[in-house]
Design a protein around this motif. Structure first.
Motif, PDB file in Angstrom:
ATOM      1  N   GLY A 124       0.803  -1.215   0.000  1.00 32.87           N
ATOM      2  CA  GLY A 124       0.000   0.000   0.000  1.00 32.87           C
ATOM      3  C   GLY A 124       0.837   1.266   0.000  1.00 32.87           C
ATOM      4  O   GLY A 124       0.489   2.251  -0.657  1.00 32.87           O
ATOM      5  N   LEU A 125       1.957   1.227   0.708  1.00 32.57           N
ATOM      6  CA  LEU A 125       2.831   2.407   0.744  1.00 32.57           C
ATOM      7  C   LEU A 125       3.475   2.684  -0.615  1.00 32.57           C
ATOM      8  O   LEU A 125       3.800   3.831  -0.919  1.00 32.57           O
ATOM      9  CB  LEU A 125       3.909   2.232   1.818  1.00 32.57           C
ATOM     10  CG  LEU A 125       3.412   2.357   3.263  1.00 32.57           C
ATOM     11  CD1 LEU A 125       4.536   2.037   4.239  1.00 32.57           C
ATOM     12  CD2 LEU A 125       2.851   3.761   3.527  1.00 32.57           C
ATOM     13  N   ILE A 126       3.655   1.644  -1.424  1.00 28.88           N
ATOM     14  CA  ILE A 126       4.142   1.862  -2.790  1.00 28.88           C
ATOM     15  C   ILE A 126       3.109   2.687  -3.556  1.00 28.88           C
ATOM     16  O   ILE A 126       3.446   3.645  -4.263  1.00 28.88           O
ATOM     17  CB  ILE A 126       4.414   0.532  -3.514  1.00 28.88           C
ATOM     18  CG1 ILE A 126       5.427  -0.305  -2.753  1.00 28.88           C
ATOM     19  CG2 ILE A 126       4.914   0.804  -4.934  1.00 28.88           C
ATOM     20  CD1 ILE A 126       5.648  -1.688  -3.360  1.00 28.88           C
ATOM     21  N   GLY A 127       1.831   2.324  -3.416  1.00 25.96           N
ATOM     22  CA  GLY A 127       0.771   3.092  -4.059  1.00 25.96           C
ATOM     23  C   GLY A 127       0.710   4.513  -3.539  1.00 25.96           C
ATOM     24  O   GLY A 127       0.478   5.460  -4.310  1.00 25.96           O
ATOM     25  N   SER A 128       0.921   4.694  -2.228  1.00 27.46           N
ATOM     26  CA  SER A 128       0.943   6.044  -1.657  1.00 27.46           C
ATOM     27  C   SER A 128       2.056   6.875  -2.279  1.00 27.46           C
ATOM     28  O   SER A 128       1.862   8.056  -2.626  1.00 27.46           O
ATOM     29  CB  SER A 128       1.147   5.969  -0.132  1.00 27.46           C
ATOM     30  OG  SER A 128       0.116   5.239   0.482  1.00 27.46           O
ATOM     31  N   TRP A 129       3.217   6.263  -2.432  1.00 29.44           N
ATOM     32  CA  TRP A 129       4.370   6.953  -3.026  1.00 29.44           C
ATOM     33  C   TRP A 129       4.090   7.352  -4.469  1.00 29.44           C
ATOM     34  O   TRP A 129       4.414   8.466  -4.892  1.00 29.44           O
ATOM     35  CB  TRP A 129       5.588   6.035  -2.953  1.00 29.44           C
ATOM     36  CG  TRP A 129       6.810   6.548  -3.624  1.00 29.44           C
ATOM     37  CD1 TRP A 129       7.642   7.526  -3.177  1.00 29.44           C
ATOM     38  CD2 TRP A 129       7.334   6.108  -4.886  1.00 29.44           C
ATOM     39  NE1 TRP A 129       8.668   7.723  -4.081  1.00 29.44           N
ATOM     40  CE2 TRP A 129       8.512   6.864  -5.135  1.00 29.44           C
ATOM     41  CE3 TRP A 129       6.942   5.150  -5.811  1.00 29.44           C
ATOM     42  CZ2 TRP A 129       9.278   6.690  -6.279  1.00 29.44           C
ATOM     43  CZ3 TRP A 129       7.706   4.967  -6.944  1.00 29.44           C
ATOM     44  CH2 TRP A 129       8.857   5.733  -7.167  1.00 29.44           C
ATOM     45  N   VAL A 130       3.443   6.471  -5.223  1.00 34.43           N
ATOM     46  CA  VAL A 130       3.166   6.756  -6.624  1.00 34.43           C
ATOM     47  C   VAL A 130       2.147   7.887  -6.767  1.00 34.43           C
ATOM     48  O   VAL A 130       2.305   8.775  -7.610  1.00 34.43           O
ATOM     49  CB  VAL A 130       2.653   5.484  -7.340  1.00 34.43           C
ATOM     50  CG1 VAL A 130       2.123   5.830  -8.730  1.00 34.43           C
ATOM     51  CG2 VAL A 130       3.762   4.448  -7.446  1.00 34.43           C
ATOM     52  N   LEU A 131       1.099   7.888  -5.941  1.00 35.68           N
ATOM     53  CA  LEU A 131      -0.018   8.803  -6.131  1.00 35.68           C
ATOM     54  C   LEU A 131       0.144  10.147  -5.423  1.00 35.68           C
ATOM     55  O   LEU A 131      -0.569  11.098  -5.741  1.00 35.68           O
ATOM     56  CB  LEU A 131      -1.314   8.140  -5.654  1.00 35.68           C
ATOM     57  CG  LEU A 131      -1.829   6.996  -6.539  1.00 35.68           C
ATOM     58  CD1 LEU A 131      -2.919   6.210  -5.834  1.00 35.68           C
ATOM     59  CD2 LEU A 131      -2.341   7.547  -7.859  1.00 35.68           C
ATOM     60  N   THR A 132       1.066  10.239  -4.471  1.00 31.59           N
ATOM     61  CA  THR A 132       1.212  11.492  -3.729  1.00 31.59           C
ATOM     62  C   THR A 132       1.603  12.645  -4.643  1.00 31.59           C
ATOM     63  O   THR A 132       1.103  13.768  -4.493  1.00 31.59           O
ATOM     64  CB  THR A 132       2.250  11.329  -2.603  1.00 31.59           C
ATOM     65  OG1 THR A 132       1.760  10.375  -1.658  1.00 31.59           O
ATOM     66  CG2 THR A 132       2.507  12.650  -1.892  1.00 31.59           C
ATOM     67  N   GLY A 133       2.480  12.410  -5.600  1.00 34.76           N
ATOM     68  CA  GLY A 133       2.899  13.475  -6.505  1.00 34.76           C
ATOM     69  C   GLY A 133       1.753  13.995  -7.349  1.00 34.76           C
ATOM     70  O   GLY A 133       1.587  15.213  -7.516  1.00 34.76           O
ATOM     71  N   LEU A 134       0.943  13.084  -7.893  1.00 29.95           N
ATOM     72  CA  LEU A 134      -0.216  13.502  -8.680  1.00 29.95           C
ATOM     73  C   LEU A 134      -1.166  14.339  -7.837  1.00 29.95           C
ATOM     74  O   LEU A 134      -1.647  15.390  -8.286  1.00 29.95           O
ATOM     75  CB  LEU A 134      -0.943  12.268  -9.228  1.00 29.95           C
ATOM     76  CG  LEU A 134      -2.265  12.534  -9.944  1.00 29.95           C
ATOM     77  CD1 LEU A 134      -2.043  13.327 -11.216  1.00 29.95           C
ATOM     78  CD2 LEU A 134      -2.979  11.219 -10.257  1.00 29.95           C
ATOM     79  N   CYS A 135      -1.434  13.894  -6.613  1.00 33.57           N
ATOM     80  CA  CYS A 135      -2.330  14.642  -5.728  1.00 33.57           C
ATOM     81  C   CYS A 135      -1.782  16.027  -5.429  1.00 33.57           C
ATOM     82  O   CYS A 135      -2.513  17.029  -5.467  1.00 33.57           O
ATOM     83  CB  CYS A 135      -2.544  13.865  -4.427  1.00 33.57           C
ATOM     84  SG  CYS A 135      -3.437  12.309  -4.619  1.00 33.57           S
TER      85      CYS A 135
END
Length: 300
Positions: free
Chosen positions: A170-181
């Protein structure tokens, strides 16, 4: 008057015809790649079919199997857990980072921060899963950093531990999506009228009140878009999990995307895989449509 009206109606018909001609290629692609496969998937979900031989009508038995199989229900539960990592964390962190970056003077540091934060969004998800699986390994960067900080007791094979595998993915997904957000919210903050901030500052409002009375309401549409995108990413996740854990250890990180792949291509049960795919689509719509409706109602 009658002749002028006839000319206008003829012009409207010609423009309508031109519009449909321009729309036809995109409409044909949408029907061919979305509507037609969806219809075929719904059809297959009512059959017992291995993808090659003759199909046998089973009605709703495939759907009953989906809701009666603890493994498939567990994969759905894991997907909903991932919503916390794919949605709640990136949107929350993105709000904080966007607000902090916006408070800085526009310059090289601000632009560099946005670029660095957005880089994970450019990296293919499969590559991100592979890279993080190396870092999560027993001798990887994560355990190396913990060891140097004197936290050797926390080191472990993160993706091979039943208790930490799902949060680690899940933290991998957090890392990927934080920049877009962050980038999208930063753009949204830039559209908010600056006079509103000046007005609340004249009233003596601090940063906290300014954030909740001006920034957060002004970003309602952007937040709704991000929540929609990230929920879909969580419920339909496949790339990151397949390349990092393949659903393991055991069923700790099994998600619907992995289950559908295994059922359809490994077990050759196209009917059950199609039924599970339709159930997943309904779950996504059930989560996303209320969010979109709520965002539209609040903007009226």
């Amino acid at each position: 008057m009658i002749r002028a009206g006839a000319h206008r109606r003829a012009a409207v018909r010609r423009n309508t015809a031109r519009g449909w001609l321009l729309l036809l290629p995109a409409l044909a692609a949408y029907v061919g790649f979305v509507v037609w496969p969806l219809g075929m998937g719904i059809q297959y979900s009512f059959f017992d079919w291995n993808g090659v031989g003759p199909a046998t009508w089973v009605g709703l038995d495939n759907y009953a199997s989906v809701f009666g199989d603890p493994e498939l229900l567990g994969s759905i539960r894991n997907a909903f857990v991932l919503i916390v990592f794919f949605t709640v964390i990136p949107v929350t962190v993105g709000l904080v980072l966007a607000t902090l970056i916006r408070s800085l003077r526009s310059g090289a540091f601000s632009r560099a921060s946005q670029t660095i934060l957005f880089l994970p969004q450019v990296i293919p998800l499969a590559a991100a899963g592979i890279a993080w699986s190396w870092m999560y390994a027993q001798t990887g960067a994560v355990n190396e950093i913990l060891g140097r900080l004197g936290l050797d007791g926390l080191t472990r094979p993160w993706l091979a531990d039943y208790d930490t595998a799902l949060p680690a993915v899940g933290l991998i997904g957090s890392w990927v999506l934080t920049g877009l957000c962050t980038v999208l919210l930063l753009t949204g903050i830039g559209k908010i009228d600056r006079s509103l901030y000046e007005a609340v500052r004249l009233d003596g409002a601090g940063w906290w009140r300014e954030f909740f009375t001006i920034t957060l309401p002004g970003l309602r549409q952007e937040i709704a878009v991000l929540v929609t995108i990230s929920i879909i990413a969580a419920l339909s996740s496949f790339d990151i999990i397949y390349t990092s854990t393949q659903g393991g250890p055991g069923r700790a990180t099994l998600v619907p995307g992995i289950s559908i792949y295994r059922i359809g291509f490994t077990q050759s049960d196209v009917g059950l895989a199609s039924a599970f795919g339709i159930v997943l689509m309904i779950l996504v719509l059930a989560c996303v449509l209320p969010i979109q409706r709520l965002a539209r109602v609040r903007d009226r």
